[in-house]
Design an enzyme around this catalytic site. Structure first.
Site, short mmCIF file in Angstrom:
data_model
loop_
_atom_site.label_atom_id
_atom_site.label_comp_id
_atom_site.label_asym_id
_atom_site.label_seq_id
_atom_site.Cartn_x
_atom_site.Cartn_y
_atom_site.Cartn_z
N LYS A 2 73.51 30.93 39.79
CA LYS A 2 73.03 31.65 40.98
C LYS A 2 74.21 32.29 41.70
O LYS A 2 75.36 31.86 41.56
CB LYS A 2 72.28 30.71 41.92
CG LYS A 2 73.12 29.60 42.53
CD LYS A 2 72.30 28.76 43.50
CE LYS A 2 73.15 27.67 44.15
NZ LYS A 2 74.22 28.19 45.02
N LYS A 6 75.18 23.32 46.18
CA LYS A 6 76.29 24.23 45.90
C LYS A 6 76.38 25.33 46.97
O LYS A 6 75.38 25.68 47.59
CB LYS A 6 76.13 24.85 44.52
CG LYS A 6 76.13 23.82 43.40
CD LYS A 6 77.48 23.14 43.28
CE LYS A 6 77.49 22.05 42.23
NZ LYS A 6 76.86 20.82 42.65
N ASP A 7 77.58 25.88 47.13
CA ASP A 7 77.84 26.89 48.15
C ASP A 7 76.95 28.11 47.98
O ASP A 7 76.54 28.45 46.87
CB ASP A 7 79.31 27.34 48.08
CG ASP A 7 80.26 26.19 48.34
OD1 ASP A 7 80.49 25.40 47.40
OD2 ASP A 7 80.77 26.09 49.46
N ARG A 8 76.71 28.78 49.09
CA ARG A 8 75.95 30.02 49.03
C ARG A 8 76.83 31.18 48.57
O ARG A 8 76.49 31.86 47.59
CB ARG A 8 75.35 30.36 50.41
CG ARG A 8 74.68 31.72 50.42
CD ARG A 8 73.98 32.02 51.71
NE ARG A 8 73.32 33.31 51.63
CZ ARG A 8 72.48 33.77 52.54
NH1 ARG A 8 72.20 33.04 53.61
NH2 ARG A 8 71.92 34.95 52.41
N GLN A 58 81.96 23.94 55.76
CA GLN A 58 80.56 24.31 55.58
C GLN A 58 79.61 23.19 55.96
O GLN A 58 78.44 23.44 56.27
CB GLN A 58 80.31 24.78 54.14
CG GLN A 58 80.70 23.80 53.04
CD GLN A 58 82.11 24.01 52.54
OE1 GLN A 58 83.05 24.01 53.32
NE2 GLN A 58 82.28 24.16 51.23
#
Length: 346
Positions: free
Chosen positions: A52, A81-83, A168
């Site tokens: 993604k 997971k990070d954006r 984050q």
């Protein structure tokens, strides 16, 4: 903005070298989740190895549930997971007796997602079962040109990195922490925090505060009397009344690490000098600590230090690529803040 934000938690190796940039595009921050097993090839759950881009794991899970016409609770994943990144991870969908729709990607809508592999497995993918995350990060700016970049990188490999929770976790300007304080002050309720993110935010902040205190005192990587220690590469912990030279040597070799508290209800094994840090934490952040205990969160442990595995620094013109592996739960931003200054790494 939360009062006193950013907190300016201390560094371990003399502070960042110079200003730098990272994550200027999702392709500059690549994360790959690593399991210790592979799906068996049969079972009621369809596992999807997904790439993604610029999308959170939670949003992808929600879209996947809608696309497959199942409840969100029928979709599983191990890590969030990070954006702003390109990430690869497994997700599972409970689809007994049927396959995913042929037009799955179309149903996901205008989503930067690729399904790289599909396999069956008897069980749902549970949270936190992955072993590690592999990172490939591209950085730029004055830090890349600094004469001490390579020596600092070697220092991180040889001595480890403070295992801070990344920025984050706390949201822009620390707003998640502000929300967590409010929710815990009035009494945590699941309907106000269905994913438990505010509980996680509060525990992460308290852990970082404890780690910061140990860094200031210069013992973040050194066992103290009464310490709870964690073996590298596992969640196995044990406590010691007194530290002997053999334990100090094992810590110096990154074989074990002091383990800080993830606050919650239950008895702490820390005593003596190590226990004093937890006592001070409970006094200075009484509201958060009491709120977590009332919420029924169970006390746990997290290593104060994290070891970089398979680490490489690869110059690329005016940029530099960093490759390394961290155990699950560790943040790549904790590594970056030891190398460079950036507004999001304070």
């Amino acid at each position: 903005m939360t009062s006193g934000w950013p907190p300016g938690w201390p560094h371990a190796h003399g502070g960042p070298l110079a200003a730098g940039e990272y994550r200027t595009s999702p392709e500059d921050f690549v994360v790959e989740e690593r399991l210790d097993f592979t799906p068996e090839g049969e079972g009621e759950h369809l596992w999807l190895w997904v790439e993604k881009r610029d999308l959170t794991t939670l949003e992808l899970a929600r879209r996947l549930a809608r696309a497959c016409e199942v409840s969100p609770r029928d979709v599983g994943f191990s890590g969030m997971k990070d954006r702003t990144a390109v990430t690869r991870q497994w997700l599972s969908v409970h689809l007994p007796g049927r396959e995913a729709p042929d037009d799955l990607l179309e149903r996901l809508g205008n989503t930067p997602v690729r399904v790289l592999e599909q396999r069956r497995h008897p069980r749902k993918l549970k949270r936190g079962v992955h072993r590690a995350n592999g990172f490939r990060l591209r950085i730029s700016g004055p830090a890349v040109e600094h004469s001490e970049l390579r020596s600092r990188w070697r220092q991180l490999i040889e001595q480890g990195v403070p295992n801070y929770f990344g920025p984050q976790r706390f949201g822009p300007q620390g707003r998640n922490l502000e929300r967590a304080r409010a929710i815990l002050a009035r009494g945590w309720r699941k309907r106000d925090d269905r994913e438990g993110l505010m509980l996680s935010t509060a525990r992460s902040y308290l852990f970082n505060e404890l780690l910061a205190a140990r860094l200031v005192d210069g013992n973040w990587a050194t066992p103290l009397d009464g310490e709870v220690l964690m073996l590298d590469g596992s969640a196995s912990i044990f406590s010691v009344d007194q530290v002997d030279p053999a334990l100090v040597q094992r810590a110096a070799c990154l074989d074990l690490h002091p383990a800080g508290v993830l606050w919650g209800s239950g008895s702490s094994l820390a005593q003596g000098e190590a226990g004093k840090y937890e006592t001070r934490l409970a006094k200075s952040h009484a509201g958060l600590c009491a709120g977590l205990e009332r919420a029924g969160v169970r006390l746990a442990r997290r290593a104060l230090r994290v070891r970089l595995a398979d680490a490489e620094l690869i110059p690329a013109g005016e940029t530099c690529e960093l490759r390394f592996e961290l155990p699950r739960g560790a943040f790549a931003t904790a590594v970056l803040r030891e190398l460079m200054e950036h507004p999001t790494l304070s």
